[in-house]
Design an enzyme around this catalytic site. Sequence first.
Site, PDB file in Angstrom:
ATOM      1  N   ASN A  30      10.425   3.073   1.483  1.00 27.08           N
ATOM      2  CA  ASN A  30      10.036   1.948   2.292  1.00 27.08           C
ATOM      3  C   ASN A  30      10.508   0.652   1.690  1.00 27.08           C
ATOM      4  O   ASN A  30      10.085  -0.409   2.184  1.00 27.08           O
ATOM      5  CB  ASN A  30       8.283   1.816   2.158  1.00 27.08           C
ATOM      6  CG  ASN A  30       7.935   2.989   3.020  1.00 27.08           C
ATOM      7  OD1 ASN A  30       8.689   3.629   4.042  1.00 27.08           O
ATOM      8  ND2 ASN A  30       6.735   3.514   2.914  1.00 27.08           N
TER       9      ASN A  30
ATOM     10  N   GLY B  78       1.039  -1.058  -0.045  1.00 28.92           N
ATOM     11  CA  GLY B  78       0.065   0.153   0.085  1.00 28.92           C
ATOM     12  C   GLY B  78       0.987   1.408  -0.244  1.00 28.92           C
ATOM     13  O   GLY B  78       0.317   2.315  -0.029  1.00 28.92           O
ATOM     14  N   ASP B  79       2.060   1.045   0.342  1.00 30.86           N
ATOM     15  CA  ASP B  79       2.931   2.643   0.423  1.00 30.86           C
ATOM     16  C   ASP B  79       4.304   2.303  -0.004  1.00 30.86           C
ATOM     17  O   ASP B  79       5.316   2.616   0.639  1.00 30.86           O
ATOM     18  CB  ASP B  79       2.833   3.171   1.872  1.00 30.86           C
ATOM     19  CG  ASP B  79       3.246   4.469   1.944  1.00 30.86           C
ATOM     20  OD1 ASP B  79       3.728   5.051   0.570  1.00 30.86           O
ATOM     21  OD2 ASP B  79       3.543   5.077   3.065  1.00 30.86           O
ATOM     22  N   LEU B  80       4.591   1.453  -1.084  1.00 30.01           N
ATOM     23  CA  LEU B  80       6.000   1.161  -1.729  1.00 30.01           C
ATOM     24  C   LEU B  80       6.524   2.022  -2.678  1.00 30.01           C
ATOM     25  O   LEU B  80       6.832   2.128  -3.810  1.00 30.01           O
ATOM     26  CB  LEU B  80       5.708  -0.220  -2.466  1.00 30.01           C
ATOM     27  CG  LEU B  80       5.819  -1.266  -1.575  1.00 30.01           C
ATOM     28  CD1 LEU B  80       5.485  -2.713  -2.342  1.00 30.01           C
ATOM     29  CD2 LEU B  80       7.167  -1.411  -0.698  1.00 30.01           C
ATOM     30  N   TRP B  81       6.846   3.287  -1.915  1.00 32.86           N
ATOM     31  CA  TRP B  81       7.757   4.380  -2.500  1.00 32.86           C
ATOM     32  C   TRP B  81       9.110   3.760  -2.202  1.00 32.86           C
ATOM     33  O   TRP B  81       9.384   3.093  -1.357  1.00 32.86           O
ATOM     34  CB  TRP B  81       7.365   5.654  -1.948  1.00 32.86           C
ATOM     35  CG  TRP B  81       7.730   6.085  -0.770  1.00 32.86           C
ATOM     36  CD1 TRP B  81       7.021   5.734   0.412  1.00 32.86           C
ATOM     37  CD2 TRP B  81       8.857   6.848  -0.067  1.00 32.86           C
ATOM     38  NE1 TRP B  81       7.813   6.012   1.707  1.00 32.86           N
ATOM     39  CE2 TRP B  81       8.826   6.876   1.267  1.00 32.86           C
ATOM     40  CE3 TRP B  81       9.873   7.420  -0.740  1.00 32.86           C
ATOM     41  CZ2 TRP B  81       9.676   7.618   1.892  1.00 32.86           C
ATOM     42  CZ3 TRP B  81      10.966   8.297  -0.154  1.00 32.86           C
ATOM     43  CH2 TRP B  81      10.589   8.162   1.491  1.00 32.86           C
TER      44      TRP B  81
END
Length: 311
Positions: free
Chosen positions: A219, A213-216
Amino acid sequence: MAGAGTEALHHLQTSFSRFMNTGHPTRQLGSLLSEILGEEPTSIQPLHGGCIADVYRTEFGDCIRYAVKYDTGDSPKLDREGYMLEILKHAGMPVPRVVLCQADLLVMTYIENDGKRSAVGEKQLGEVLADLHSNTSDRYGLDCDTPIGPLDQFNAWNQQWARFYAEKRIRPLADSARSNGSVTEDVHERLLRLCSRMDECIPDSNPPSLIHGDLWSGNMLWHGGKLAGLIDPAVYYADPEVELAFIDLMGGVSEAFWETYDSRRPIKPGFRELRCDLYQLYPLLVHAVLFGGGYGASVDATLLRVELQLS
């Protein structure tokens, strides 16, 4: 350290408020850990990237390291982060092991990393994400709301992905971005019109898959060219293409990732032509709400590309 036990961890919980109300947090954290665990930490270093909490790496001797995160805000949600990490750990993902979890305090194992990535590591990421997305549900959402940075993700279960994405992702953020001036009234109205046409944009969604959900890029942890771990999730069950669009926008990965992922979970036609832009509206709106600046213009430009595809 490993023998600290339940009593010591309970003492950590009850002593935390005392720690938070004293000065010199690094010194106090060292004293508290020494008191509870019976060993003086040899190093406490702040870590970068804590969007909603302060983060420290604590070292004991030569081999034991914890990442300690705490949140002094009015509505801490670190227990949700711990819950999401447990979900991903259960799914076999390389995430930190949760040692202690409560709303304002999260203690995790520290994942060694040096930031060095390679094509080999990106292939590993493709394999890991394909495996993660093989964990499916019969509905989109999750059994609780989850944070993405300091914002809430609304996860009420829904059988229809297009409606979920329109009503739980785009519309709330479009309203927030208009309220704080991050996007214009015109862009807000166009976003709402898009929400009303979402079934047309996504007539045939993928089954609900568990996503990070937040794979920038920040991370994704790398060590010696290999994938070391994934951190700071924003978990829910979604069309996995929303994760791929996020990575395309902010992950900085090369073709090695895409080829590996596609070989294990083929990406449906039309993703690059329309749905990638459609799904990138969500992280762009998150950033517009949080940071303003040029992100509102990026929302406008991305929305225009979607509109042209639909015209």
